[in-house]
Design a protein around this motif. Structure first.
Motif, PDB file in Angstrom:
ATOM      1  N   LEU A 144       2.339 -33.262  36.067  1.00  0.00           N
ATOM      2  CA  LEU A 144       2.005 -34.027  34.875  1.00  0.00           C
ATOM      3  C   LEU A 144       2.322 -33.243  33.612  1.00  0.00           C
ATOM      4  N   THR A 145       2.063 -31.928  33.645  1.00  0.00           N
ATOM      5  CA  THR A 145       2.389 -31.091  32.485  1.00  0.00           C
ATOM      6  C   THR A 145       3.882 -31.132  32.200  1.00  0.00           C
ATOM      7  N   TYR A 146       4.686 -31.076  33.255  1.00  0.00           N
ATOM      8  CA  TYR A 146       6.137 -31.158  33.110  1.00  0.00           C
ATOM      9  C   TYR A 146       6.543 -32.481  32.464  1.00  0.00           C
ATOM     10  N   GLN A 147       5.939 -33.582  32.890  1.00  0.00           N
ATOM     11  CA  GLN A 147       6.273 -34.888  32.334  1.00  0.00           C
ATOM     12  C   GLN A 147       5.853 -35.001  30.872  1.00  0.00           C
ATOM     13  N   ILE A 148       4.727 -34.390  30.530  1.00  0.00           N
ATOM     14  CA  ILE A 148       4.282 -34.396  29.125  1.00  0.00           C
ATOM     15  C   ILE A 148       5.266 -33.630  28.258  1.00  0.00           C
ATOM     16  N   ILE A 149       5.681 -32.453  28.739  1.00  0.00           N
ATOM     17  CA  ILE A 149       6.672 -31.651  28.007  1.00  0.00           C
ATOM     18  C   ILE A 149       7.964 -32.441  27.839  1.00  0.00           C
ATOM     19  N   ARG A 150       8.360 -33.144  28.901  1.00  0.00           N
ATOM     20  CA  ARG A 150       9.581 -33.947  28.886  1.00  0.00           C
ATOM     21  C   ARG A 150       9.513 -35.034  27.807  1.00  0.00           C
TER      22      ARG A 150
END
Length: 349
Positions: free
Chosen positions: A2-8
């Motif tokens: 989820l953190t990766y998707q937020i950064i994306r």
């Protein structure tokens, strides 16, 4: 994950803002050099509007190009780079997917081109009432695009499911088609009516796309959330140049494309019933027009000094920036209410 998707999402939104911000002066110069300016109709049927907005004559329209061109080019370039380089960076940023973003992106561009033609007719003073398409013609075009989208959902995606908050999902069969058409036409019409003051439509749309981006993210539709982020970033750059006093106006190329795309996203996330809450200002604006027209035809009297309601508020003495700021605040609050309903139901469910 989820953190990766937020950064994306944040990265794509920021890139979209920077790209749009950098080339906005080029668009502005092109609009001014080619005299693609808004026509303020000085007609007896709209004396208050003509008086209030006489000073805006000569300001370029078609500023919505900044939003949809930035969005389309950025998405397609990243997808192309991901395909030819197989780089983890570009593949990670790539948001083009058949299931989530093909349809809204395609509709965004197609409807933007139609709106662009309408803006050109207005600039060239071709058409009824001094230039541009009439309300009937616009509604016809909205309906035509909506019919194509409805056919895609119902026939290609075999989608006839609607969700009613706290009650559940319901299959409504072919009735999904007229419902889909109504949602798209109503949203497009409402966005068009809202685009009447510097920064008004841009700010309201930015808040709405941000809210539906959150909804898409929670549903796990990360590519769709990224698309909302890219549109939001482009809108933020547009607002930099559109806030009072505007360097350019959004025009139909922006209102038509963004209104229809917003409705498509609401249907894709199956949260169209939250759209009137999240887009409360859009509802208020369109209702004020409907009430005004109905009153003049039935009672032969006006309810508002001028419609949509933002022009009425201008006519009674509210400064333009005050109207815009207060409408932004209302949009922000009702968008939060919409998200609270969505999140509450998610927890309860």
């Amino acid at each position: 994950m989820l953190t990766y998707q937020i950064i994306r999402i944040f990265a794509l939104s920021t890139i979209a803002f920077l790209v749009a911000f950098v080339w906005a002066p080029l668009l502005t110069d092109w609009l001014y050099k080619n005299h693609l300016s808004k026509t303020i109709r000085d007609s007896g049927s709209t004396p208050i509007f003509s008086r209030l907005h006489k000073s805006k004559a000569g300001t370029p329209t078609m500023g919505g190009i900044l939003v949809w061109v930035t969005t389309a080019i950025l998405v397609l370039v990243i997808a192309f780079l991901a395909k030819i380089t197989h780089s983890p960076l570009w593949e990670g940023l790539n948001l083009l997917s058949r299931e989530q973003t093909y349809l809204p992106l395609g509709v965004l561009v197609a409807s933007a081109i139609v709106g662009f033609v309408d803006d050109l007719l207005n600039v060239k003073k071709i058409g009824p009432n001094g230039g541009g398409l009439s309300v009937k013609h616009r509604l016809f075009l909205y309906t035509l695009i909506a019919v194509v989208g409805a056919w895609w959902f119902y026939s290609k995606l075999e989608w006839d499911l609607i969700h009613i908050p706290f009650l559940g999902d319901f299959n409504i069969g072919f009735w999904y088609v007229p419902l889909f058409i109504f949602v798209l036409v109503a949203t497009s019409f409402s966005v068009n009516e809202t685009d009447g003051l510097d920064g008004l439509a841009g700010g309201v749309l930015l808040i709405a796309f941000a809210a539906f981006g959150v909804i898409a993210f929670i549903q796990g539709r990360f590519d769709l959330a990224c698309l909302c982020g890219v549109i939001g970033g482009s809108l933020a750059a547009f607002l930099w140049f559109n806030i009072y006093p505007a360097r350019f106006f959004m025009g139909d190329t922006g209102t038509m494309s963004l209104g229809i795309t917003l409705a498509i996203i609401a249907m894709l996330t199956n949260t169209f019933l939250l759209l009137p809450i999240i887009g409360s200002i859009l509802v208020i604006e369109s209702l004020s027009v409907i009430i005004q027209v109905a009153s003049k035809k039935i009672r032969k009297k006006k309810v508002f000094l001028s419609s949509p309601i933002h022009h009425h508020l201008e006519a009674i003495g509210w400064p333009e920036p005050k109207i815009v700021m207060r409408f932004w605040l209302i949009s922000g609050i009702t968008a939060l209410i919409g998200l609270i309903i969505f999140l509450t139901e998610s927890i309860v469910g």
